[in-house]
Design an enzyme around this catalytic site. Structure first.
Site, PDB file in Angstrom:
ATOM      1  N   SER A   1       0.818  -1.219   0.000  1.00 11.81           N
ATOM      2  CA  SER A   1       0.000   0.000   0.000  1.00 11.81           C
ATOM      3  C   SER A   1       0.847   1.261   0.000  1.00 11.81           C
ATOM      4  CB  SER A   1      -0.935  -0.009   1.210  1.00 11.81           C
ATOM      5  OG  SER A   1      -1.762  -1.149   1.196  1.00 11.81           O
TER       6      SER A   1
ATOM      7  N   HIS B   1       0.508   4.658   4.329  1.00  9.43           N
ATOM      8  CA  HIS B   1      -0.103   5.195   3.099  1.00  9.43           C
ATOM      9  C   HIS B   1       0.313   6.646   2.877  1.00  9.43           C
ATOM     10  CE1 HIS B   1      -3.614   2.082   3.479  1.00  9.43           C
ATOM     11  NE2 HIS B   1      -2.424   1.519   3.326  1.00  9.43           N
TER      12      HIS B   1
END
Length: 299
Positions: free
Chosen positions: A208, A271
């Site tokens: 991610s 992220h």
């Protein structure tokens, strides 16, 4: 008229032969031979004129065919020159990227992530857990290897979806090497930030952080004053900005919640960190001296 002229000529010849004592039949034969020669010469002239016309038409046809053949040869030479020297108005680096770009880099990344998932969850190899990023006692390679590991199928499928889309966009602009550098640097950088900020009991896996780095890089590499690029930036940019702002809000909640937030299973800090590392990577690359500028200084 011709008959009258012939009669007059015969009379003149006869009169001349009478005056000079020559044979009138000889004069007549001479006159007839002269007229026949004129007729033959006149016919030869007409045939010559016709022959000249045919020859001229044939020569014109030959020249036209030669011109067409020369034009075809010139066209092939120009096309060969374009293939050898690149398309007009396109840089050699762009030609190299587009000509040899078959997106092998992104498909190799997809394959490695998928094979890692099979080895971990289907084959259940015991050694595979050592590739996770264990925040309590991390190994240096785990900052990279954990980006190829995933917690479950839904985790893998969502990351592969965005990796396929935005990985192709980055590879289209920066090539296979640029894609791999972006993936590894943003993935490892996001893991480093999350290791610094999250509790030591955390175990990090997933691509991610690298995917968010690809989000940002795919947009920043398209910032050009071209209407097509502007459309791409608007379409991609609104999605990326929304995602990054959402992760920024979630990261603030995540950091304030401590262990309770960590139990949610989503590393929002990784992220956001991946997106920020992507911005930093583009900034660092833009600061590198260009090849043309180096040539200018050398000259």
């Amino acid at each position: 008229l011709s008959f009258a002229r012939t009669v007059a000529n015969l009379k003149g010849a006869y009169q001349t032969s009478t005056d000079t004592g020559a044979d009138p039949r000889l004069s007549f034969e001479r006159t007839g031979s002269a007229n026949a020669a004129k007729t033959r010469s006149r016919g030869s002239f007409h045939r010559c004129q016709a022959g000249r016309g045919d020859s001229a038409r044939f020569s014109s046809f030959e020249l036209e065919e030669e011109g067409r053949e020369q034009g075809r040869e010139d066209g092939r030479g120009t096309a060969t020159g374009r293939q050898a020297g690149g398309r007009p108005g396109v840089s050699s680096s762009a030609v190299g990227r587009q000509g040899g770009n078959s997106f092998n880099g992104v498909f190799l990344l997809l394959l490695l992530n998928f094979l890692a998932f099979l080895a971990d969850h289907l084959l259940r190899l015991p050694v595979w857990s050592s590739l996770y990023l264990h925040h309590a006692s991390p190994r240096w390679y785990q900052f990279v290897t954990s980006t190829f590991c995933h917690a479950g199928w839904s985790h893998l499928s969502s990351n592969l979806f965005f990796l396929y889309i935005f990985g192709r966009l980055v590879e289209e602009e920066e090539g296979t090497l640029g894609l791999w550098v972006t993936y590894l640097v943003t993935g490892a950088g996001s893991n480093l930030v999350s290791w610094l900020l999250l509790p030591s009991s955390t175990v990090s896996v997933g691509a991610s952080g690298a995917v968010f780095g690809l989000f940002v890089v795919s947009v920043l590499t398209r910032l050009q004053w071209n209407w097509r690029r502007i459309v791409e930036v608007v379409i991609l940019g609104q999605f990326v900005v929304e995602k990054v702002l959402s992760e920024a809000r979630n990261s603030a909640i995540f950091a304030g919640g401590g262990m309770a937030a960590a139990a949610s299973g989503v590393n929002h800090i990784a992220h956001l960190a991946g997106a920020l590392v992507g911005v930093l990577l583009i900034w660092l690359v833009s600061r590198l001296p260009d090849g043309s500028s180096r040539e200018g200084k050398t000259a």
